[in-house]
Scaffold this active site. Structure first.
Site, PDB file in Angstrom:
ATOM      1  N   SER A   1       0.846  -1.182   0.000  1.00 27.97           N
ATOM      2  CA  SER A   1       0.000   0.000   0.000  1.00 27.97           C
ATOM      3  C   SER A   1       0.897   1.252   0.000  1.00 27.97           C
ATOM      4  O   SER A   1       1.673   1.426  -0.931  1.00 27.97           O
ATOM      5  CB  SER A   1      -0.957  -0.031   1.191  1.00 27.97           C
ATOM      6  OG  SER A   1      -1.991   0.899   1.039  1.00 27.97           O
TER       7      SER A   1
ATOM      8  N   ASP B   1      -8.570  -5.322  -5.947  1.00 31.21           N
ATOM      9  CA  ASP B   1      -8.126  -4.163  -5.173  1.00 31.21           C
ATOM     10  C   ASP B   1      -8.643  -2.898  -5.839  1.00 31.21           C
ATOM     11  O   ASP B   1      -8.195  -2.510  -6.917  1.00 31.21           O
ATOM     12  CB  ASP B   1      -6.594  -4.145  -5.108  1.00 31.21           C
ATOM     13  CG  ASP B   1      -6.058  -3.050  -4.201  1.00 31.21           C
ATOM     14  OD1 ASP B   1      -6.855  -2.219  -3.717  1.00 31.21           O
ATOM     15  OD2 ASP B   1      -4.836  -3.043  -3.966  1.00 31.21           O
TER      16      ASP B   1
ATOM     17  N   HIS C   1      -7.077  -5.733  -1.641  1.00 34.73           N
ATOM     18  CA  HIS C   1      -5.876  -5.016  -1.192  1.00 34.73           C
ATOM     19  C   HIS C   1      -5.021  -5.894  -0.282  1.00 34.73           C
ATOM     20  O   HIS C   1      -3.844  -5.631  -0.080  1.00 34.73           O
ATOM     21  CB  HIS C   1      -6.325  -3.744  -0.460  1.00 34.73           C
ATOM     22  CG  HIS C   1      -5.277  -2.691  -0.336  1.00 34.73           C
ATOM     23  ND1 HIS C   1      -4.584  -2.181  -1.408  1.00 34.73           N
ATOM     24  CD2 HIS C   1      -4.799  -2.022   0.749  1.00 34.73           C
ATOM     25  CE1 HIS C   1      -3.733  -1.257  -1.000  1.00 34.73           C
ATOM     26  NE2 HIS C   1      -3.841  -1.146   0.299  1.00 34.73           N
TER      27      HIS C   1
END
Length: 688
Positions: free
Chosen positions: A549, A629, A661
């Site tokens: 991320s 995601d 994600h």
């Protein structure tokens, strides 16, 4: 500066013997994926029994299932005992009935998740609900006469589930979906406009069945349209009963065209027979959440942020006197962010958790705002106050996943569970060290070193960079980014809580704003220099960096702005192009707050954009992404891989079509870890 902790951290923070005797072999990725996972503890009214759910993994079938377990807090009758179990089905989310003679829970034994009740006397189970919609969660009223349930239901459906899901996007005659406002997709699924997570209240009849359903989002002109609990990750912590069982409190953010840019959750109160819900926090345009009514009926507490549009603002504990309506910010002088709230049984104090310098302790806050820390190391969650003044909570650490602890009214702690004991008997322990150094601007920055206990000689280094970015790589267990399993492969694993991390005061958290590639990168560079002085065993010249991320963003930023820093990089779900991210992500408040508004109004929009530095890339990179995601769409990962391949830089792409994600499925987790381990070994150990 450093502090050493060895063997099992969990054993150090609770009473009882060590979990991890020195023994046979390193932890593997399969061990991590198949560990038992404890959650959802609940205590009987007299505090003598605790029930919880335990999830286990069938690796061959690539699925997980959960069962309910029951245990006497005093441990006098042995146990724990499995209860209400039906083979091949999941039982979860237990809650004791107020009388203590039965336990309500959710099960899919009927074909969908519905409410069931287990009788402790005759040890039998009975199905309580049979709705058309699945029950996502429930809360029993204090008097035991009603139950609140929630699930995804069409907004025009008057019952808990109808034949239609209410999705207005499917206009036909083809398969196309039509939208006229955002959200279009959220987290890992396309939106179904007209369908929301909705809260209902039901009577529990004499026959144990549910009757008289009332929706809590109102009717007519004042109808609330939105999700409660909030999506994607809200749960029962956003819903609470009043002490007299007459009201339901819940948090909700209105689902309108402003929702993707709004963090304005409000607390609503809905009475069973008195019209539409009332907004208790209309003046605050930022987040209000975690409603908690005191057992004596006199007080209402919740957590509130101050700045609209900022999801990582400090959450202050608010307290309302229900008789006068006066509201005070109980922890306004405490520079920590409240993450959970539970009232003590006597209503004289609240038990809260908050991150604090790599730990997540339990604190007691009295009604004058005095804060007292109750635990030392580890991460505390799922706090259950007991009627006798004690408390049960779950604790995890870098060394072990969650287990339950009982703290009595005098503060003495007793370990209640050890769900992975047999596995840990065969695993080598790891050693954990805290350290700190002078980071960017001379500010104190904290980090951790995890390595195999007893390791000799120089150790190659894995630097893990956390996501968020307003979060912490603290003393907590993760089934996704786990320093212990990585260290077990023969590495020194390092985490650094760079500027922007949480648990160090709000100013430190805020300091990353519009500075994504500035102070955080400086902290990582300074930290790697200091590590060689702090622990000479660490071979910082033989290192790889890994992140997901925001951490994946940092891998791309490192590639162009610190290309000589590492022998390899691992980029999971990282941002490649901030311009594309600004228009592709779903929760716009996150991107716009951190970077200064929408793309076209930013002061220097390209300053921290990794795409502008691709021609300086040279470090081998493994790129990983999930196709589901929608927070950082997988096109960002494809762009990263394309940039690497087009320039002839050694690279590899791993894409999971069934993950979001996060990598959640057992076999996918194993594949993720094996791919990562092979990649770093190739570059740090000369592997193939």
């Amino acid at each position: 500066m450093k502090h050493y902790f060895t063997a099992s951290l969990l054993a150090l923070v609770i009473a009882g013997g060590p979990i991890v005797p020195a023994s046979a072999r390193p932890m593997t990725e399969t061990d991590l994926a198949t560990m038992k996972r404890l959650a959802s503890p609940t205590a009987s009214p007299d505090g003598k029994l605790v029930a919880y759910q335990l999830q286990e993994t069938d690796l061959a079938a690539n699925k997980r299932r959960s069962d309910l377990w029951l245990y006497r807090v005093d441990g006098k009758e042995g146990g724990p005992w499995k209860i209400a179990s039906k083979p091949d089905f999941n039982e979860h989310s237990p809650a004791f009935a107020p009388g203590g003679k039965s336990i309500y829970y959710l099960s899919n034994a009927s074909g969908s998740d519905q409410l069931w009740r287990y009788d402790l006397g005759d040890q039998t189970s009975a199905q309580v609900s049979d709705f058309k919609a699945e029950v996502a969660g429930f809360k029993l009223s204090p008097n035991g006469k009603r139950v609140a349930v929630w699930g995804d239901i069409a907004r025009d459906c008057e019952d808990f589930g109808c034949d239609s899901d209410g999705d207005r996007s499917k206009s036909g005659p083809g398969t196309g979906r039509a939208y006229d406002q955002l959200f279009v997709r959220h987290w890992d699924s396309w939106e179904t406009p007209g369908n929301y997570s909705r809260l209902f209240s039901f009577e529990i009849g004499a026959d144990g069945k549910l009757a008289g359903g009332l929706n809590m989002d109102g009717d007519g002109a004042e109808t609330l349209i939105g999700d409660t609990p909030s999506k994607p990750s809200g749960g029962g912590e956003e819903i609470a009963w009043s002490a007299d069982s007459a009201k339901l409190y819940f948090a909700l953010r209105k689902a309108d065209a402003e929702e993707p840019r709004s963090t304005n959750l409000d607390i609503y109160a809905s009475e069973h027979a008195f019209g539409d819900p009332k907004n208790l926090t209309p003046e605050n345009k930022a987040t209000d959440t975690l409603p908690a009514a005191s057992p004596d009926g006199k007080w209402m507490a919740w957590a509130a942020m101050a700045r609209p549009g900022y999801e990582a603002d400090r959450q202050t504990l608010m307290l309302m006197n229900k008789a006068t309506g006066k509201v005070v910010a109980l922890t306004d002088r405490w520079d920590r962010s409240v993450e959970s709230i539970a009232w003590a049984a006597d209503s004289k104090s609240l038990l809260v958790t908050a991150q604090d310098t790599l730990e997540r302790p339990l604190f007691r806050v009295d009604l004058k705002g005095k804060v007292t820390r109750l635990t030392d190391r580890g991460t505390i969650s799922e706090v259950v106050p007991l009627s006798n003044g004690g408390v049960i909570y779950a604790i995890n650490s870098l060394a072990a996943p969650a287990d339950l602890v009982w703290m009595d009214a005098k503060g003495k702690t007793t370990r209640l569970t050890n769900v992975n004991a047999e596995l840990y008997k065969g695993l080598d322990p790891v050693r954990y060290e805290k350290f700190s150094f002078a980071g960017a601007n001379g500010d104190r920055v904290h980090g951790q070193i995890v390595k195999p206990q007893g390791a000799t000689g120089k150790l190659p280094v894995l630097l893990l960079v956390h996501g968020g970015p307003q979060s912490s790589f603290g003393n907590s267990w993760s089934f996704r980014w786990n320093p212990a399993v990585m260290a077990s492969q023969g590495y020194a694993v390092v985490t650094i809580d760079f500027h922007g991390s949480s648990g160090y005061g709000q100013a430190f958290t805020d300091s990353i704003n519009q500075d994504w590639g500035g102070k955080p990168l400086a902290d990582l560079k300074l930290g790697m220099v200091e590590l060689g002085k702090i622990d000479p065993q660490l071979d910082t010249a033989n290192a790889c960096a890994l992140g997901g991320s925001y951490g994946g963003y940092m891998m791309n930023w490192i590639a162009g702005n610190w290309p000589e820093g590492f022998k390899c990089l691992v980029n999971h779900a990282g941002i490649f192009d901030l311009r594309a991210m600004a228009f592709e992500t779903e929760e716009l408040w996150f991107d716009e707050w951190d970077h200064g508004g929408p793309w076209w109004s930013r002061k220097d929009a390209e300053k921290w954009n990794p795409v502008n530095h691709v021609t300086k890339w040279k470090t081998p990179m493994l790129v990983i992404h999930g196709e589901k995601d929608f927070r950082i769409p997988y096109s960002q990962g494809l762009a990263t891989f394309t940039a690497l391949q087009r320039q002839g830089i050694e690279s590899k792409l791993l894409v999971f079509p069934d993950e979001n994600h996060w990598i959640l499925k057992a076999k996918n987790s194993i594949q993720w870890h094996r791919t990562v381990f092979d990649w770093v070994a190739k570059h740090l150990k000369g592997g193939k």
